[in-house]
Write an enzyme that holds these catalytic residues in place. Structure first.
Site, short mmCIF file in Angstrom:
data_model
loop_
_atom_site.label_atom_id
_atom_site.label_comp_id
_atom_site.label_asym_id
_atom_site.label_seq_id
_atom_site.Cartn_x
_atom_site.Cartn_y
_atom_site.Cartn_z
N HIS A 188 18.44 54.20 85.79
CA HIS A 188 17.68 54.64 84.99
C HIS A 188 18.81 55.65 85.04
O HIS A 188 18.98 56.43 83.11
CB HIS A 188 16.37 56.22 85.93
CG HIS A 188 15.41 54.73 86.00
ND1 HIS A 188 14.82 54.59 84.77
CD2 HIS A 188 15.11 54.20 86.80
CE1 HIS A 188 13.56 54.16 85.42
NE2 HIS A 188 13.61 53.57 86.16
N ARG A 295 12.72 40.93 74.45
CA ARG A 295 12.32 40.22 75.61
C ARG A 295 11.62 40.03 76.59
O ARG A 295 12.20 41.87 77.57
CB ARG A 295 13.99 40.47 76.20
CG ARG A 295 14.97 39.82 74.95
CD ARG A 295 16.16 40.17 75.57
NE ARG A 295 17.82 39.43 74.77
CZ ARG A 295 18.02 40.57 73.51
NH1 ARG A 295 18.09 42.10 74.64
NH2 ARG A 295 18.84 40.33 73.36
N ARG A 331 8.68 38.46 72.45
CA ARG A 331 9.11 37.10 73.03
C ARG A 331 8.01 36.75 73.88
O ARG A 331 8.46 38.16 75.07
CB ARG A 331 10.64 36.80 73.02
CG ARG A 331 10.85 35.26 72.98
CD ARG A 331 12.01 35.09 73.33
NE ARG A 331 12.42 35.45 74.63
CZ ARG A 331 14.12 35.91 74.52
NH1 ARG A 331 14.89 34.94 74.04
NH2 ARG A 331 14.78 36.40 75.42
N GLU A 430 16.18 27.61 68.33
CA GLU A 430 17.15 27.63 69.55
C GLU A 430 17.47 26.04 69.50
O GLU A 430 18.45 26.08 70.35
CB GLU A 430 16.67 28.31 70.45
CG GLU A 430 15.09 28.34 71.00
CD GLU A 430 14.76 29.47 71.52
OE1 GLU A 430 16.67 30.59 72.56
OE2 GLU A 430 14.35 29.60 72.32
N ASN A 453 22.60 31.90 70.65
CA ASN A 453 23.38 31.39 71.71
C ASN A 453 23.23 30.36 71.97
O ASN A 453 23.45 29.88 72.29
CB ASN A 453 22.88 32.50 72.46
CG ASN A 453 23.37 34.15 72.45
OD1 ASN A 453 24.23 34.54 71.08
ND2 ASN A 453 22.72 34.93 73.24
N ASP A 454 21.75 29.72 72.10
CA ASP A 454 21.01 28.70 72.49
C ASP A 454 21.70 27.82 71.58
O ASP A 454 21.58 26.22 71.58
CB ASP A 454 19.69 28.55 73.09
CG ASP A 454 19.97 29.32 74.76
OD1 ASP A 454 20.19 29.32 75.33
OD2 ASP A 454 18.66 30.14 74.95
N ARG A 464 27.33 27.95 77.28
CA ARG A 464 27.98 29.54 77.16
C ARG A 464 29.01 30.13 78.30
O ARG A 464 29.25 30.59 77.80
CB ARG A 464 27.02 30.02 75.66
CG ARG A 464 25.84 30.29 76.65
CD ARG A 464 24.86 30.44 75.71
NE ARG A 464 23.71 30.79 75.77
CZ ARG A 464 23.15 32.10 76.41
NH1 ARG A 464 23.77 32.90 76.26
NH2 ARG A 464 21.53 31.54 76.14
N CYS A 501 18.15 36.96 65.25
CA CYS A 501 18.20 37.50 66.82
C CYS A 501 19.04 36.79 67.90
O CYS A 501 19.00 38.11 68.98
CB CYS A 501 16.76 37.94 67.42
SG CYS A 501 15.82 36.17 68.07
#
Length: 543
Positions: A188, A295, A331, A430, A453-454, A464, A501
């Site tokens: 935190h 996420r 998501r 993706e 990314n995917d 990756r 995204c």
């Protein structure tokens, strides 16, 4: 000149003198007591006083760093009521016949060591929290004063680690940056440092010590380096970089409240990606028009067991309320591959990226999925929530999801629990499979969001995360860009919108190409929102 290297928490540069954080550490003495009941009463009285102090800190943090980041002090109040923590203290007092201060200190050491021994970075970050709470109790019990530096000049604060209550009480107008021997990027304290906009580097080790107090230094938050007694060439170079960073920041600030619109009048939605409710402060600070990717797996990654419906509901509701009607795309659970959670008891796989993950888990462990959907439908009453499903490769999967959604809504209806009836749903694009049947998928959903990314990984058949393949990995590969274009064409052919995204959304060298493809929305990290806005406003699609 000495150069120390650590991990950056906030990207910026500051130059000044180091000031080691000085605490009035409480000295704990162990002594025998006859009346253990009286000691337990002392513990409860100190606990009540601690809660009052934490409430005051919460209110101060609320004003300085916003609701999401002030929440740590509510968590600390709850820690004071934690059954295991309280029982440990009372047990030591009763069984050993010792004073309360000693029992609190021993419990703090035990719990802190337990958290630090865990593999999970988030749980390691809780070690600082339990120490912070316990130190507060000991100060109350011993009538010790708060150990804050009295800051006269602007300084770089150095410490072994800073607990949240220490960070929030510092006069941030006089703090140039933070440098710490230890610390977790998930703690935190790190979150507070980011929200305060102060360059910070953690994990510098024991080379950062009190002998450096008063030393002139440069903190390079971009590279994660601290230059102690920098030479003239380094100082000149870093001053230039600092000036450039400041000028760029000032220019970008002028774009706040500006429209995300091209020179020819094409409107684009620029949203932000988040992984935690505490990130909302940065979303608002950077003037994003919404959240394009929340996420939700953080709730599972940070828990030692499956998060309850109520836990999830509160997290989603908080974000929706804080965004005040702006779109929040959440998501659903994306566990598996590189995101492993012990209590899911997933089997070891030869190729987890191609394995049991994301929607595949949800459709085979339906009770977990239904719990999340219940929380999402309930939270949607409090804001503009959309739901997005990851790793879709077939129309049949979407149809099955819709059936489960109907079941959940019917259950909520029967239980007379308020929920939103009609909610926008979308899928992640993706996989090459989802691209190739995007014309069919577009008939079943309201929007697409490309996870670049995917999509790049699966299109190029390159892991990756394998550094040996870096020279072959090309996120700008024509095949990847053609996949995105095909998905965009199919979305628009059926009157649906499409966003990006993944990491490529923030790649401003591709922004114009994405807009020419017809991408309607770009969702990026909060710190990149104004950069992307700047680029969008420079583009003329009519030429």
């Amino acid at each position: 000149m000495i150069v120390l290297e650590g991990k950056s928490v906030f990207n910026d540069i500051c130059i000044g003198n180091i000031s080691f954080y000085k605490r009035n550490e409480s000295i704990i003495k162990r002594y025998k007591v006859e009346d253990t009941k009286a000691e337990i009463n002392r513990f409860h009285e100190a606990k009540e006083e601690g809660k009052k102090q934490l409430q005051a800190l919460y209110e101060k943090a609320l004003e300085n760093v916003g609701e999401a980041n002030a929440a740590i002090f509510e968590i600390h109040q709850m820690m004071l009521e934690d059954l295991d923590y309280c029982e440990s203290i009372e047990n030591i007092i009763t069984t050993q016949g010792v004073n309360t201060e000693y029992a609190v200190g021993t419990t703090a050491d035990n719990f802190s060591a337990m958290f630090m021994a865990m593999d999970d970075a988030y749980m390691q970050g809780r070690a600082a929290d339990v120490k912070d709470v316990s130190e507060r109790l000991i100060k109350i019990l011993t009538n010790a004063q708060e150990g804050l530096n009295t800051l006269v000049d602007d300084v770089i604060i150095a410490a072994d680690d800073l607990v949240p209550s220490e960070t929030v009480q510092l006069d941030k107008d006089k703090v140039l940056g933070f440098i710490m021997q230890q610390g977790s990027a998930n703690s935190h304290t790190a979150i507070l440092a980011r929200s305060m906009g102060i360059p910070a580097i953690i994990g510098l080790g024991n080379e950062l010590n009190e002998s450096l107090d008063g030393t002139f230094a440069i903190v390079d938050g971009f590279e994660g380096k601290v230059y102690i007694d920098p030479d003239e060439a380094t100082l000149t170079s870093m001053k230039k970089r600092q000036k450039e960073a400041l000028e760029r920041k000032e220019l970008l600030q002028q774009l706040k409240d500006k429209e995300d619109i091209t020179l020819d009048g094409t409107k684009i939605n620029i949203y932000a990606n988040i992984g935690n409710p505490s990130d909302v402060g940065n979303v608002l600070k950077n003037d994003a028009n919404g959240i394009g990717l929340f996420r939700s797996e953080f709730l599972y990654l940070e828990n030692s067991d499956f998060p309850t419906e109520e836990q999830q509901f509160i997290a989603y509701k908080t974000v929706a309320e804080n965004m005040a009607g702006k779109k929040v795309i959440i998501r659903t659970l994306d566990i598996g591959a590189d995101k492993q959670v012990d209590y899911f008891n997933l089997d070891k796989e030869e190729n987890p990226a191609l394995g049991y993950r994301a929607i595949r888990i949800c459709l085979t462990k339906k009770e977990i999925f239904k719990t999340q959907l219940r929380a999402l439908f309930r939270a949607a009453v409090f804001g503009n929530i959309s739901i997005m499903f990851p790793m879709i490769i077939a129309v049949e999967e979407v149809l099955e999801i819709k059936e489960i959604m109907k079941e959940v809504q019917e259950e909520l209806r029967e239980e007379k629990i308020p929920f939103k009836e009609n909610i926008e749903i979308g899928i992640m694009i993706e996989t090459p499979a989802s691209v190739m049947i995007s014309d069919e998928l577009a008939k079943e959903v309201d929007f697409f969001s490309v996870g670049t990314n995917d999509l790049t990984q699966y299109t190029l058949a390159i892991d990756r995360q394998n550094q040996k393949l870096d020279r072959f990995y090309n996120a700008h590969h024509k095949a990847v860009l053609r996949m995105i274009k095909l998905a965009a064409d199919n979305a628009h052919a059926h009157g649906k919108w499409i966003g990006i995204c993944g990491e490529l959304g923030a790649d401003t060298s591709l922004t114009e190409e994405f807009l020419r493809m017809g991408i309607d929305e770009l969702s990026v990290s909060p710190s990149m929102v104004l950069e992307v806005r700047k680029r969008v406003r420079e583009i003329d699609l009519s030429k």
